[in-house]
Design a protein around this motif. Structure first.
Motif, mmCIF file in Angstrom:
data_model
loop_
_atom_site.group_PDB
_atom_site.id
_atom_site.type_symbol
_atom_site.label_atom_id
_atom_site.label_comp_id
_atom_site.label_asym_id
_atom_site.label_seq_id
_atom_site.Cartn_x
_atom_site.Cartn_y
_atom_site.Cartn_z
ATOM 1 N N LEU A 176 -6.993 5.783 8.663
ATOM 2 C CA LEU A 176 -6.694 6.138 10.016
ATOM 3 C C LEU A 176 -7.181 7.421 10.155
ATOM 4 C CD1 LEU A 176 -3.327 4.790 9.741
ATOM 5 C CD2 LEU A 176 -5.407 3.500 10.375
ATOM 6 N N GLU A 177 -8.340 7.623 10.584
ATOM 7 C CA GLU A 177 -9.280 8.920 10.956
ATOM 8 C C GLU A 177 -8.283 9.714 11.606
ATOM 9 O OE1 GLU A 177 -13.164 10.740 12.121
ATOM 10 O OE2 GLU A 177 -12.995 8.407 11.921
ATOM 11 N N ASP A 178 -7.814 9.629 12.870
ATOM 12 C CA ASP A 178 -7.458 10.206 13.915
ATOM 13 C C ASP A 178 -5.800 10.840 13.432
ATOM 14 O OD1 ASP A 178 -6.120 7.663 13.955
ATOM 15 O OD2 ASP A 178 -5.409 7.788 15.750
ATOM 16 N N LYS A 179 -5.215 10.048 12.366
ATOM 17 C CA LYS A 179 -3.831 10.608 11.851
ATOM 18 C C LYS A 179 -4.048 11.290 10.288
ATOM 19 C CE LYS A 179 -1.106 7.553 14.523
ATOM 20 N NZ LYS A 179 -0.283 6.369 14.218
ATOM 21 N N VAL A 229 -19.071 27.735 2.107
ATOM 22 C CA VAL A 229 -17.750 28.318 2.447
ATOM 23 C C VAL A 229 -17.227 28.231 3.933
ATOM 24 C CG1 VAL A 229 -16.239 30.497 2.442
ATOM 25 C CG2 VAL A 229 -17.862 29.984 0.554
ATOM 26 N N GLY A 230 -16.340 27.504 4.179
ATOM 27 C CA GLY A 230 -15.970 27.186 5.465
ATOM 28 C C GLY A 230 -15.994 25.808 6.151
ATOM 29 N N SER A 231 -16.962 25.248 5.338
ATOM 30 C CA SER A 231 -17.163 23.605 5.696
ATOM 31 C C SER A 231 -15.768 23.019 5.543
ATOM 32 C CB SER A 231 -18.020 23.076 4.574
ATOM 33 O OG SER A 231 -19.128 23.662 4.727
ATOM 34 N N GLU A 232 -15.380 22.193 6.462
ATOM 35 C CA GLU A 232 -14.097 21.406 6.309
ATOM 36 C C GLU A 232 -14.442 20.002 5.849
ATOM 37 O OE1 GLU A 232 -10.717 21.475 9.381
ATOM 38 O OE2 GLU A 232 -12.197 19.907 10.077
ATOM 39 N N ILE A 233 -13.571 19.621 5.142
ATOM 40 C CA ILE A 233 -14.058 17.997 4.589
ATOM 41 C C ILE A 233 -12.971 16.944 4.816
ATOM 42 C CG2 ILE A 233 -14.754 16.733 2.350
ATOM 43 C CD1 ILE A 233 -15.060 19.348 0.949
ATOM 44 N N LYS A 234 -13.017 15.969 5.508
ATOM 45 C CA LYS A 234 -12.048 14.953 5.846
ATOM 46 C C LYS A 234 -12.082 13.967 5.093
ATOM 47 C CE LYS A 234 -12.254 16.597 10.748
ATOM 48 N NZ LYS A 234 -12.267 16.352 12.129
ATOM 49 N N CYS A 235 -11.001 13.062 5.321
ATOM 50 C CA CYS A 235 -10.740 11.960 4.701
ATOM 51 C C CYS A 235 -12.105 10.879 4.931
ATOM 52 C CB CYS A 235 -9.631 11.115 5.060
ATOM 53 S SG CYS A 235 -9.350 10.794 6.528
ATOM 54 N N THR A 236 -12.880 11.118 5.918
ATOM 55 C CA THR A 236 -13.928 10.176 6.055
ATOM 56 C C THR A 236 -15.103 10.137 5.009
ATOM 57 O OG1 THR A 236 -14.916 11.948 7.460
ATOM 58 C CG2 THR A 236 -13.531 10.159 8.882
ATOM 59 N N ILE A 237 -15.034 10.884 4.209
ATOM 60 C CA ILE A 237 -15.844 10.979 3.075
ATOM 61 C C ILE A 237 -15.650 9.816 2.120
ATOM 62 C CG2 ILE A 237 -16.251 13.485 2.757
ATOM 63 C CD1 ILE A 237 -14.241 13.367 0.402
ATOM 64 N N PHE A 238 -14.458 9.204 2.298
ATOM 65 C CA PHE A 238 -14.258 7.877 1.640
ATOM 66 C C PHE A 238 -14.422 6.748 2.608
ATOM 67 C CE2 PHE A 238 -10.993 10.679 -0.211
ATOM 68 C CZ PHE A 238 -11.447 10.749 -1.430
ATOM 69 N N VAL A 291 1.057 -1.135 -0.149
ATOM 70 C CA VAL A 291 0.084 0.021 0.038
ATOM 71 C C VAL A 291 0.822 1.320 -0.030
ATOM 72 C CG1 VAL A 291 -1.828 -1.154 1.134
ATOM 73 C CG2 VAL A 291 -0.063 0.075 2.514
ATOM 74 N N THR A 292 0.262 2.365 -0.525
ATOM 75 C CA THR A 292 0.889 3.623 -0.207
ATOM 76 C C THR A 292 -0.004 4.462 0.792
ATOM 77 O OG1 THR A 292 1.553 3.494 -2.509
ATOM 78 C CG2 THR A 292 1.559 5.716 -1.596
ATOM 79 N N ALA A 293 0.968 4.892 1.566
ATOM 80 C CA ALA A 293 0.357 5.700 2.781
ATOM 81 C C ALA A 293 0.245 7.403 2.359
ATOM 82 C CB ALA A 293 1.160 5.881 4.228
ATOM 83 N N CYS A 294 -0.870 7.718 2.559
ATOM 84 C CA CYS A 294 -1.385 9.196 1.973
ATOM 85 C C CYS A 294 -1.885 10.030 2.886
ATOM 86 C CB CYS A 294 -2.070 9.271 0.780
ATOM 87 S SG CYS A 294 -1.518 8.214 -0.760
#
Length: 206
Positions: free
Chosen positions: A180-183, A92-101, A25-28
């Motif tokens: 890894l949501e926390d990181k 505008v101002g909304s934060e999008i995290k990796c949890t959308i995946f 795997v590739t860590a991103c």
């Protein structure tokens, strides 16, 4: 619409599943992206979300950009890029995290491939070259490239020496193995373009 976020490549490693299967795997690092501007067809001629990502010092931003971010109560960002509007509720101002995946999502990753400088046809395209024996004067040259009287020029697309790598590349048919949501780290199966710290765009295709 396709969900997409930006981040950077950290490096390759292995992920071991519960059944003992080892997956390369590739860590991103998919850092939280903030919506800086929401473009509409009526005002801008097309619809898109302008995202800002990776924090930056105020002193390294131009005054117009810095003042615009301050008006929107957004911290200074280093990079800005656009994606399709995949969620109409984002403002505008909304934060999008990796949890959308989600794990097992199919994705494609776009980045700038590693640059190898100016290279010959053997390194660039894998040409075989000439005989490596004494008396031969043809070793690593591209060989005949002419096309006789007509058209009397090199055909467009001919494989010749030139810049190798350092191009925008998209790798498809990849899969998200672990989040890894926390990181803010996403493990993606296989290899993706670029060296460490290369900016990447991850787009879900399912």
């Amino acid at each position: 619409m396709k969900k997409a976020l930006f981040g950077k490549k950290i490096g390759m490693t292995q992920y071991i599943k519960e059944d003992g299967t080892v997956i390369p795997v590739t860590a991103c690092e998919i850092t939280p992206c903030v919506v800086v501007q929401k473009k509409t067809v009526e005002r801008d001629g097309y619809s898109a979300l302008k995202l800002g990502f990776f924090d930056q010092k105020e002193s390294r931003l131009s005054k117009p950009i810095l003042e615009d971010l301050k008006k929107k109560n957004i911290s200074p960002k280093r990079h800005f890029a656009e994606v399709e509007i995949f969620d109409d509720s984002l403002e505008v101002g909304s934060e999008i995290k990796c949890t959308i995946f989600q794990e097992n999502d199919k994705v494609e990753v776009t980045g700038i491939s590693k640059g190898h400088g100016f290279a010959g046809v053997i390194k660039r395209y894998g040409f075989g070259g000439g005989r490596a024996t004494h008396g031969s004067h043809f070793h690593k040259a591209p060989g005949s490239v002419g096309s006789a009287t007509y058209p009397g020029e090199i055909w467009k697309g001919k494989k010749l020496p030139g810049r190798f790598g350092n191009k925008r590349v998209t790798v498809k048919n990849l899969k998200i193995v672990k989040i890894l949501e926390d990181k803010n780290i996403v493990l993606i199966s296989g290899a993706i373009p670029g060296r460490r710290d290369t900016l990447i765009k991850v787009t879900a295709v399912n």
